[in-house]
Structure formats: C-alpha cells, structure tokens
Design a protein around this motif. Structure first.
Motif, PDB file in Angstrom:
ATOM      1  N   GLU A 125      94.725  72.702 -51.132  1.00 38.59           N
ATOM      2  CA  GLU A 125      94.244  71.680 -51.748  1.00 38.59           C
ATOM      3  C   GLU A 125      93.290  72.093 -52.930  1.00 38.59           C
ATOM      4  OE1 GLU A 125      94.716  68.654 -50.600  1.00 38.59           O
ATOM      5  OE2 GLU A 125      93.295  67.743 -52.414  1.00 38.59           O
ATOM      6  N   LEU A 126      92.645  73.072 -52.759  1.00 38.21           N
ATOM      7  CA  LEU A 126      91.699  73.862 -53.962  1.00 38.21           C
ATOM      8  C   LEU A 126      92.728  74.144 -55.043  1.00 38.21           C
ATOM      9  CD1 LEU A 126      88.618  75.481 -52.019  1.00 38.21           C
ATOM     10  CD2 LEU A 126      88.986  73.009 -53.069  1.00 38.21           C
ATOM     11  N   ARG A 127      93.591  74.922 -54.654  1.00 35.36           N
ATOM     12  CA  ARG A 127      94.605  75.439 -55.789  1.00 35.36           C
ATOM     13  C   ARG A 127      95.056  74.297 -56.786  1.00 35.36           C
ATOM     14  NH1 ARG A 127     100.023  77.485 -56.050  1.00 35.36           N
ATOM     15  NH2 ARG A 127     100.604  76.717 -54.006  1.00 35.36           N
ATOM     16  N   TYR A 128      95.390  73.235 -56.257  1.00 37.52           N
ATOM     17  CA  TYR A 128      95.832  71.963 -56.961  1.00 37.52           C
ATOM     18  C   TYR A 128      94.969  71.341 -57.581  1.00 37.52           C
ATOM     19  CZ  TYR A 128     100.822  72.966 -55.524  1.00 37.52           C
ATOM     20  OH  TYR A 128     101.953  73.463 -55.173  1.00 37.52           O
ATOM     21  N   ALA A 160      95.382  71.475 -62.958  1.00 36.02           N
ATOM     22  CA  ALA A 160      96.126  70.311 -63.184  1.00 36.02           C
ATOM     23  C   ALA A 160      97.487  70.395 -63.676  1.00 36.02           C
ATOM     24  CB  ALA A 160      95.194  69.792 -64.419  1.00 36.02           C
ATOM     25  N   ARG A 161      97.926  71.467 -64.402  1.00 32.56           N
ATOM     26  CA  ARG A 161      99.113  71.839 -64.846  1.00 32.56           C
ATOM     27  C   ARG A 161     100.055  71.807 -63.499  1.00 32.56           C
ATOM     28  NH1 ARG A 161     100.253  76.942 -68.085  1.00 32.56           N
ATOM     29  NH2 ARG A 161      98.248  76.639 -68.654  1.00 32.56           N
ATOM     30  N   LEU A 162      99.551  72.779 -62.375  1.00 28.39           N
ATOM     31  CA  LEU A 162     100.408  72.551 -61.113  1.00 28.39           C
ATOM     32  C   LEU A 162     100.674  71.167 -60.359  1.00 28.39           C
ATOM     33  CD1 LEU A 162      99.341  75.806 -58.925  1.00 28.39           C
ATOM     34  CD2 LEU A 162     101.750  75.128 -59.625  1.00 28.39           C
ATOM     35  N   ALA A 181     103.453  67.850 -54.540  1.00 31.55           N
ATOM     36  CA  ALA A 181     103.329  69.249 -54.368  1.00 31.55           C
ATOM     37  C   ALA A 181     102.353  69.959 -53.605  1.00 31.55           C
ATOM     38  CB  ALA A 181     103.286  69.645 -55.829  1.00 31.55           C
ATOM     39  N   VAL A 182     101.345  69.156 -53.119  1.00 33.57           N
ATOM     40  CA  VAL A 182     100.390  69.799 -52.239  1.00 33.57           C
ATOM     41  C   VAL A 182     100.885  69.810 -50.870  1.00 33.57           C
ATOM     42  CG1 VAL A 182      97.949  69.656 -51.488  1.00 33.57           C
ATOM     43  CG2 VAL A 182      98.620  68.729 -53.723  1.00 33.57           C
ATOM     44  N   THR A 183     101.410  68.618 -50.569  1.00 27.10           N
ATOM     45  CA  THR A 183     101.864  68.386 -49.123  1.00 27.10           C
ATOM     46  C   THR A 183     103.283  69.437 -48.926  1.00 27.10           C
ATOM     47  OG1 THR A 183     103.514  66.505 -50.175  1.00 27.10           O
ATOM     48  CG2 THR A 183     101.482  66.303 -49.013  1.00 27.10           C
ATOM     49  N   CYS A 184     104.192  69.658 -50.130  1.00 24.95           N
ATOM     50  CA  CYS A 184     105.136  70.509 -49.764  1.00 24.95           C
ATOM     51  C   CYS A 184     104.526  71.990 -49.539  1.00 24.95           C
ATOM     52  CB  CYS A 184     105.845  70.644 -51.230  1.00 24.95           C
ATOM     53  SG  CYS A 184     106.968  69.166 -51.357  1.00 24.95           S
TER      54      CYS A 184
END
Lengths: 474, 154
Positions: free
Chosen positions: A180-183, A187-189, A196-199
C-alpha cells in the motif's frame, strides 16, 4: 374427345396417389440389399447367428424440413463430432471452416482491410467478466443455466485452518502495509494500472500460502500457478424469439453464440479434479429455479462482433495439470466508476454475475479440453472455486458444472450451481503504518479454498479423446 | 442547445419570445421484446447520450443508469430502370434508456381491442349501406332506362 382424356387422367392420378401413399408409409425405411458376392460370403461363413444382424435404418431424403429427419441429421453430426480424436479437431469441426483457409485470409485482411472476409465469420456476443449492463444478473443466470445459492457450502465448516492462519497473518499484514505504502508514495507505479496494488497483494498472498503449506500438501506441491493468462470460452444458447420485421437475427447455425474473454490475475491448476459437492441426482441440480429471460442480447444492451470462436482454459492441450483449483480475479478497473452510475445495490449484483460467468466459462473450457463439448455432455461434474477482490472487498464463490449441454438445446435437465458467499471487508483503512479493522475471515476462506484437496482419481477423464494422441492416462 | 444563432428579425419585432430547444425525444414502442427497465426513444439526430440523460433527469426527474444507442439507416430509393440510388431517406437515432433504482416502464396499449372492434363494426355498417345504395340505384336504372348505357344521363 374431351371425355376420355379426363377419365385417363383420373385413372393416372389415382394410381400415382396410391403409389405415393405407399411410399409415404415406408418413407423412413430404406433396405440396403447386399450384392450377390457378399451374400454368398456371408452364407459360407455363418448362415445363422445367435444375434441377428440387420442393416442400419436411414430416413430417405424426401422432406428435409421434417423434424424427425432434422433430428436424425443432428444426431449424425454429433456422433461425428464425438469421434474426432483431438481437441483441435473438435474445435475445427465446430468452426465450419478449415483452419488453413483462415490462416491464408487473415494476413491479407489486415493489409488490405477487406471487410468482405468477415462475412464468413459468425456473429458473437462478447461477455466480459463485468458487462456494463443494468439488471444483468438474471440474464447471466439464464444463458449459463445456473441457480444461485446465497451461502457457501457446509463442507468447508469441517476444515480446520487455524494454525495456518496464525502462521501467515502477521506476514500478510506486513505485506499489505508495504504494498500500500509503495504505491502511495510512487505515483508513477500506481498510474500504470488501476488495480496494481491488489495485484501485488495477491502475489504476496499466493506466495505466502505456497511457501507455508506447499510442502505439507501434495496437491499444492504439484500445482501450477499461472499469472495473467488467457481465459476464453464460447457457447450457444437457443430459443430466443425471432423478430417479425426483416433484419438479421444475428445467429449462428447452433444458436446464439456468446464469447467470454478475460485475463484473471492467478489461475491455480492441479492434476486431479475436485470431488462433487452435490450429486447430479440431487433436487438442487435437477429442479432448482433458473430465471427465464428470453430476450435477444441486442435488446438487453450487448454488442456483437465477428470473429472465430476461441476456447482457452489457461493452458495448452496435453498439460498434466488440467483441472482448476482456484482462480483469483481483480476487478478494480472494471468497477471503478460503477457505484456512481449504477448505485451500490447494482454493483453487488454485478459482482455475483462476475462469479457466475467467469467460473462457468473456465469450467466449460476445461471440459472441452477433456474431450467433451456443447453437444456431448460431461460424464462427471466439474468443480472450481473463485475469489474476486477489489483490494478492500473480497467475495468467494464455488461452482459446480453439472452439464455443458445446459445452455444449448435444452435436452439436458441439469442445472449448474453457484454458491456465493457474502462480500467481506479485509480492512477498514491503512493509517500510520498499521492495518485497522483487519478481518481474519478473508484469510481463513482463502486458505480453505487453496487447501481443499482434489481427490477424484479413479475416473475415466477423457472418454472421447483417443489416448494415443494425448499420451496421458491417470 | 443545437443552435447558437440569434433568431432573425420578424415582422413587428416582437420582444417577448420563448426559446424552446431544438432537441426532441419521442417515446416509441420497441420492435423487439426487451426487459421492463429499458425504454426506447427516437431522438433528434444531433442529440448525445449525455443530453438525453440530463433532459430526463433534470426536467422529468427520472434517474438514468445507462444508455445504449443505435442508428437505423434510412431507406434507399432506386431508379426503376437504371438501378442507381436516386434518393435516400433520413437516418433515425434510437436511444435505449436503462432506468436506475429498479424502475420499470411498460408502453401503454394505444389501440386496445375493444375500441378496434367497435370501429371495425362501424366501417362494416358503412360499407353495407353503400352497397345497398348502389343496388337501389341499379334497380332504378333498369326500371326506368332499360338498355341504355350508364354514361347516358343528364
């Protein structure tokens, strides 16, 4: 001179009518006489046998629109289809065109953009995991002939997964926070893909379960895990009312054709099939209610296009792991703006439809790769389990495919069954590097689904495929 | 609004005018059988889906969930001898409106069977009266002017 001609014609027509009448009586029978040489051979070998052998009876081609004759032709066609040795042959037989011809045409068409090529392709109605159509759930149930049960089956209650839950829980929480924090910070990710987070959370979950329980459970040790593979299936539904005005009914010769295409995030496949949940003779699979929505797909709001049929269960023909255990779907992008447009109630129904359509079509394609098809019914029920997530919300489904024939001609009376659990919240929010309101039940159900052992081994899996071609028997 | 031009000068220069929109929506019965939450409209060809949604929601207070559209091609009229297209009729734009919140709509039966039968009876009676009148005329003609052609009259 006028009188004798009239009498002559009368006599002639009466005789003819008598002959025609006799012919009408014996219309369906044609005796195949043997040649003299053959007759003598038979006589020499064995004049009399214990069981009499008669030549086959064939209806004569007098009236092609006679329903008995049509049924006989259909039966011949279906027998011919059953006799095809490989899956590819069966597929090519249903597509009424040789595949090589299609290969020749396809590159030409792309270069020259010749639309007249497409007139040889069938009309297809595209089914997505989530079609943007209001009140679509009864229609989805009708075209797959499924009954919906609003709870998960009781067989999961006996499974004990508490030790595994405690083993994974803390690690999974950490994974949730980090992803969660990574994404959130990059913002680019996050802009690459809406879900993408759930994946990546699903990546972590599947990895954790396989690491923790893979060594102790044989079916997970030998299982194959696929990421983002093609999942495609087609089938036919008949019996839609025709429009009186002129204009295309948009139908193939087998019925209205539906084509499902999707790319689920994870497919987990095992060597053996899951055991049945309810027997096919149970009242649930024979007499349960299915809503009748005999509307043309255009009237409901679906769009058609022209292409070849495609049937892909996520693996190639001849794969050892040919039975699905669990599938993980991510639906962030598809349901992003739907609550504003359709309302919260409608979105819940769309999730149910997602579960029904995705699991039905995956099982149908699996059955097709075992040699069964829409016209030759399966000899044993097929079961799969599916998980649909939004990241925050999770829903669990189990599905039993009782017959592949269910949606074609109505000859089979079996209903397919879908058990749907309630939509559950994994967490309330993630704040200050902590997961607030974490729900253990989601993890518990995930583990129950993945640790359920497939035990169906002593069955004839593919009776309609010649074993020399596939080279695999269990 | 489809037109942004100011209206032309009219005789008498009337100041008080009501500007109605050029857009129109015509509620029609659907050709195919369709679910009860879908309503069909024939609309102005320059009208968009968003226009239709706003029109229904803000003026009539009907909540709309989704709209799908179809444009029906106009008929071609061909030359009877040479076969080329001489005239083509206008296209019609059709909106299928999906109502939200489980609303339903059924198109009313405009020509019910009771009224139909009564009107047909009237037509029958009228035709019978006409036939009788013709018969009477023929009888009179035969009585008073036997063997004279029908055009021979004053």
């Amino acid at each position: 001179m006028a009188a004798p001609t009239q009498t002559m014609s009368k006599v002639f027509f009466t005789n003819i009518s008598k002959i025609l009448l006799r012919r009408d009586v014996f219309r369906h029978v044609r005796v195949q006489y043997l040649r003299t040489s053959e007759r003598s051979e038979i006589a020499q070998e064995s004049e009399y046998t214990d069981e009499p052998q008669y030549p086959s009876l064939e209806p004569v081609l007098l009236n092609t629109k006679d329903p008995a004759h049509v049924a006989y032709q259909q039966k011949l066609w279906i027998d011919q289809l059953r006799g095809k040795p490989t899956v590819q042959d069966k597929l090519d037989f249903i597509r009424w065109r040789p595949k090589d011809a299609w290969r020749e045409i396809r590159p030409k068409m792309k270069d020259q953009r010749a639309p007249e090529v497409w007139k040889h392709c069938p009309y297809l109605f595209r089914l997505h995991p989530i079609n943007r159509v209001v009140n679509f759930l009864p229609y989805q149930q009708y075209i797959t002939r499924t009954t919906l049960v609003n709870r998960l089956p009781e067989l999961y209650n006996s499974m004990d997964v508490e030790p595994q839950v405690e083993q994974i829980k803390t690690l999974f929480k950490e994974a949730l926070i980090t992803e969660e924090l990574r994404y959130r910070h990059d913002a680019r990710l996050a802009a690459q893909k809406p879900g993408a987070v759930t994946c990546s959370v699903l990546d972590q979950l599947v990895g954790l379960v396989m690491q923790a329980c893979g060594s102790k459970h044989d079916h997970l040790l030998t299982a194959k895990v696929d990421n983002e593979t093609r999942q495609e299936a087609f089938w036919f539904v008949g019996g839609f009312p025709k429009r009186e005005e002129k204009g295309g009914h948009l139908q193939t010769k087998y019925g209205m054709a539906f084509q499902y295409k999707a790319k689920p995030w994870y497919l987990i496949r095992t060597r053996d099939a899951l055991p049945q949940i309810v027997s096919r003779d149970d009242t649930l699979s024979t007499e349960a209610e299915v809503p009748e929505c005999k509307y043309h797909p255009v009237a409901v709001g679906m769009t058609f296009y022209r292409d070849e049929f495609s049937m892909v269960p996520g693996f190639k023909d001849g794969d050892t792991n040919a039975f699905g255990l669990v599938q993980f779907h991510e639906c962030c992008e598809q349901t992003r703006d739907l609550t504003e447009r359709f309302g919260a109630k409608e979105v819940e129904k769309l999730w149910l439809g997602h579960g029904i359509i995705s699991s039905f079509s995956w099982l149908l394609s699996q059955a097709f790769y075992q040699g069964f098809d829409h016209f030759n019914d399966i000899t044993y029920p097929l079961i799969t389990q599916s998980v649909i997530t939004n990241g925050q919300y999770w829903q669990f489904f189990t599905y039993q495919l009782n017959s592949t024939q269910a949606s074609t001609y109505g000859t089979s009376y079996y209903r397919n069954i879908c058990w749907a659990g309630e939509r559950m919240k994994l967490y309330d929010c993630i704040e200050d590097d902590q997961v607030k309101g974490f729900n253990d039940d989601v993890l518990r159900w995930c583990l129950k689904f993945m640790l359920r052992e497939p035990l169906l081994r002593n069955i004839e899996r593919n009776p309609y495929i010649s074993t020399s071609q596939t080279g695999e028997t269990h | 609004m489809s037109t942004k031009l100011y209206p032309l000068y009219q005789l008498g220069n009337p100041r008080t005018r009501v500007f109605l929109p050029d857009f129109w929506m015509k509620l029609v019965a659907s050709v195919r059988d369709q679910p009860k939450h879908i309503v069909t409209f024939h609309v102005h060809p320059r009208m968009s889906k968003l226009d239709a949604k706003n029109y229904l929601e803000k003026i009539y207070g009907v909540k709309v969930a989704n709209i799908h559209k179809r444009i029906i091609a106009g008929e071609y009229k061909k030359h009877p001898f040479y076969g080329h297209v001489t005239e083509r009729k206008d296209e019609t734009k059709v909106f299928f409106i999906h109502l939200a919140d489980e609303q339903t709509f059924e198109f009313p039966d405009i020509f019910p069977e009771d009224k139909k039968s009564s009107s047909e009876d009237q037509i029958k009676q009228y035709s019978e009266i006409q036939k009788q009148a013709r018969k009477d005329q023929n009888v009179q003609w035969k009585e008073y002017r036997p063997g004279v052609p029908s055009w021979f009259s004053l």
